[in-house]
Design a protein around this motif. Structure first.
Motif, PDB file in Angstrom:
ATOM      1  N   ILE A  20      14.144  10.075  -7.121  1.00 36.16           N
ATOM      2  CA  ILE A  20      14.469  10.992  -6.023  1.00 36.16           C
ATOM      3  C   ILE A  20      15.612  10.438  -5.186  1.00 36.16           C
ATOM      4  O   ILE A  20      15.587   9.266  -4.770  1.00 36.16           O
ATOM      5  CB  ILE A  20      13.235  11.223  -5.131  1.00 36.16           C
ATOM      6  N   ASN A  21      16.611  11.261  -4.935  1.00 28.52           N
ATOM      7  CA  ASN A  21      17.671  10.918  -3.991  1.00 28.52           C
ATOM      8  C   ASN A  21      17.396  11.616  -2.659  1.00 28.52           C
ATOM      9  O   ASN A  21      16.996  12.778  -2.628  1.00 28.52           O
ATOM     10  CB  ASN A  21      19.046  11.360  -4.513  1.00 28.52           C
ATOM     11  N   VAL A  22      17.611  10.899  -1.576  1.00 31.49           N
ATOM     12  CA  VAL A  22      17.389  11.435  -0.229  1.00 31.49           C
ATOM     13  C   VAL A  22      18.704  11.366   0.540  1.00 31.49           C
ATOM     14  O   VAL A  22      19.453  10.390   0.426  1.00 31.49           O
ATOM     15  CB  VAL A  22      16.284  10.629   0.498  1.00 31.49           C
ATOM     16  N   GLY A  75      15.983  15.807  -5.476  1.00 33.05           N
ATOM     17  CA  GLY A  75      16.723  15.272  -4.347  1.00 33.05           C
ATOM     18  C   GLY A  75      16.746  16.199  -3.153  1.00 33.05           C
ATOM     19  O   GLY A  75      16.820  17.426  -3.311  1.00 33.05           O
ATOM     20  N   LYS A 114       9.410   6.151   0.821  1.00 37.87           N
ATOM     21  CA  LYS A 114      10.610   5.451   0.380  1.00 37.87           C
ATOM     22  C   LYS A 114      10.357   4.652  -0.899  1.00 37.87           C
ATOM     23  O   LYS A 114      11.270   4.473  -1.717  1.00 37.87           O
ATOM     24  CB  LYS A 114      11.105   4.523   1.499  1.00 37.87           C
ATOM     25  N   LEU A 148       9.068  15.488  -1.916  1.00 36.20           N
ATOM     26  CA  LEU A 148       9.860  14.383  -1.370  1.00 36.20           C
ATOM     27  C   LEU A 148       9.002  13.261  -0.805  1.00 36.20           C
ATOM     28  O   LEU A 148       9.325  12.078  -0.967  1.00 36.20           O
ATOM     29  CB  LEU A 148      10.776  14.896  -0.254  1.00 36.20           C
ATOM     30  N   ALA A 178      19.231  11.285 -10.847  1.00 38.43           N
ATOM     31  CA  ALA A 178      18.080  11.691 -10.035  1.00 38.43           C
ATOM     32  C   ALA A 178      17.481  12.945 -10.650  1.00 38.43           C
ATOM     33  O   ALA A 178      18.198  13.803 -11.165  1.00 38.43           O
ATOM     34  CB  ALA A 178      18.489  11.954  -8.593  1.00 38.43           C
ATOM     35  N   GLN A 230       8.474  10.162  -9.350  1.00 37.89           N
ATOM     36  CA  GLN A 230       8.494   8.907  -8.598  1.00 37.89           C
ATOM     37  C   GLN A 230       9.582   7.967  -9.134  1.00 37.89           C
ATOM     38  O   GLN A 230       9.716   7.781 -10.336  1.00 37.89           O
ATOM     39  CB  GLN A 230       7.128   8.236  -8.664  1.00 37.89           C
ATOM     40  N   HIS A 248       9.055   5.594  -3.412  1.00 39.52           N
ATOM     41  CA  HIS A 248       9.227   6.482  -4.557  1.00 39.52           C
ATOM     42  C   HIS A 248      10.638   7.053  -4.656  1.00 39.52           C
ATOM     43  O   HIS A 248      10.907   7.890  -5.517  1.00 39.52           O
ATOM     44  CB  HIS A 248       8.224   7.638  -4.478  1.00 39.52           C
ATOM     45  N   TRP A 249      11.524   6.620  -3.762  1.00 37.27           N
ATOM     46  CA  TRP A 249      12.895   7.122  -3.773  1.00 37.27           C
ATOM     47  C   TRP A 249      13.796   6.160  -4.538  1.00 37.27           C
ATOM     48  O   TRP A 249      13.635   4.945  -4.465  1.00 37.27           O
ATOM     49  CB  TRP A 249      13.415   7.287  -2.351  1.00 37.27           C
ATOM     50  N   SER A 280      17.316   6.421  -4.222  1.00 39.90           N
ATOM     51  CA  SER A 280      18.578   6.208  -3.525  1.00 39.90           C
ATOM     52  C   SER A 280      18.661   7.041  -2.266  1.00 39.90           C
ATOM     53  O   SER A 280      17.958   8.042  -2.101  1.00 39.90           O
ATOM     54  CB  SER A 280      19.752   6.577  -4.448  1.00 39.90           C
ATOM     55  N   PHE A 281      19.527   6.577  -1.347  1.00 40.48           N
ATOM     56  CA  PHE A 281      20.000   7.369  -0.217  1.00 40.48           C
ATOM     57  C   PHE A 281      21.442   7.754  -0.528  1.00 40.48           C
ATOM     58  O   PHE A 281      22.269   6.887  -0.812  1.00 40.48           O
ATOM     59  CB  PHE A 281      19.983   6.559   1.085  1.00 40.48           C
TER      60      PHE A 281
END
Length: 338
Positions: free
Chosen positions: A156-158, A219, A196, A145, A216, A153, A198-199, A201-202
């Motif tokens: 990723i969803n967080v 996640g 962030k 993460l 994604a 990269q 490399h993310w 979405s939230f």
């Protein structure tokens, strides 16, 4: 907020109706059939509004929704915060005939000693899942993460959840969750801001869906959501990282100024019945806080890899910081989300 109105067709005659119940609940977390069962047994009309994080729920209640809902379903650390802020009512064990069904390890808990304002609902973990069609490397570290490999990269969803993001970040760095050390807090903030980039979405309520759709490739996710994604065909593996992961216990709390207090207690007692608690577990794919549920559990839930962490991996509860310390973490979160 989504609103779920249930049972109006079941309660067609006013003479049968026994009042209302207003529930403030996590999204996608209780089977509609169970709510309908409660309505049928009691004659109570149930309305459910949903939220996607503990912090969103707290903010809404403090902004004026206290007195509009009877019960809510906060996580462990949030129960303590709500109690400290005077948002909870209390009850006696004899108010709930099924009180004795509470599993011993969830009875005298630090966030509500002796269970005076809450009952256990479900418990589980928060870590991350990875699509094994995209990435076949090791997934034993929270670096997936926070310092992800090239294959992940931008994919990723967080979770859009301050508590879990900051807790997992602290666990990754090996620093206390409620640190007041400026260097540690700066390190946490800098690490999160760098990650962030490399993310993709939230999203909390979409955490499962983006893995299933392929939007994604990895996640941050609740273990039950990961199990659901796997059941829906996503080739995902849930990780128990070596640094540790978040363990949580969601609880049903009796809210201050509940407009339908007696009905709230009936609902809480209903959820402490082993068969009813197992229905939630079978639907949500977490673990019950009630004894006697095993005969009612589906085999795939009992044997789920998401519900059976390795013995050598450690889980951590999210800590409730004092007010001044919490302001420091709020600032880190605000900076991260801007």
């Amino acid at each position: 907020m989504k609103k779920l109105l249930l049972g109006t067709c079941l309660l067609a005659t006013p003479a049968f109706a026994e009042g209302e119940l207003k529930v403030y609940h996590w999204f996608e977390y209780i089977p509609e059939e169970l709510v309908q069962k409660f309505e049928t047994e009691t004659g109570i009309d149930v309305t459910i509004d949903t939220y996607d994080s503990n912090e969103a729920m707290l903010a809404a209640l403090k902004a004026g929704k206290i007195g509009q809902y009877d019960v809510a379903v906060p996580g462990d650390y949030m129960v303590k915060i709500m109690g400290d802020e005077g948002l909870l009512d209390t009850f006696a064990p004899e108010d709930l005939p099924n009180f004795g069904n509470i599993a011993p390890q969830w009875l005298d808990v630090p966030f509500d000693p002796g269970r005076k304002s809450s009952i256990p609902y479900q418990w589980g973990s928060t870590a991350f899942s990875v699509n094994r069609d995209v990435y076949q490397g090791d997934i034993d570290s929270l670096a997936i993460l926070f310092n992800p490999p090239a294959e992940l990269q931008g994919k990723i969803n967080v979770l859009d959840s301050q508590g879990e993001v900051l807790a997992l970040g602290s666990i990754y760095l090996g620093i206390p969750q409620c640190s007041q050390d400026r260097e540690q807090l700066k390190a946490l903030s800098d690490m999160l801001v760098a990650a962030k980039a490399h993310w993709a979405s939230f999203g909390s309520d979409t955490a499962k869906d983006v893995l299933v759709s392929g939007d994604a490739a990895a996640g941050m996710i609740y273990n039950g959501f990961s199990a659901k994604a796997r059941a829906e065909g996503a080739n995902v593996e849930y990780a128990f990282p070596k640094e540790g992961y978040v363990v949580w216990m969601d609880n049903v709390v009796l809210l201050k100024d509940a407009p339908n207090r007696d009905n709230a207690l009936k609902f809480m007692n209903f959820l402490l019945d082993p068969e009813n608690s197992a229905a939630v577990t079978n639907y949500a794919a977490y673990t019950s806080g009630v004894t006697g549920v095993d005969p009612f559990l589906a085999d795939e839930i009992k044997n789920s890899p998401e519900n059976n962490p390795p013995a050598d991996q450690k889980g951590f509860f999210i800590e409730a910081c004092d007010e001044e310390t919490q302001k420091l973490y709020d600032a880190i979160w605000t900076n991260l989300k801007k």
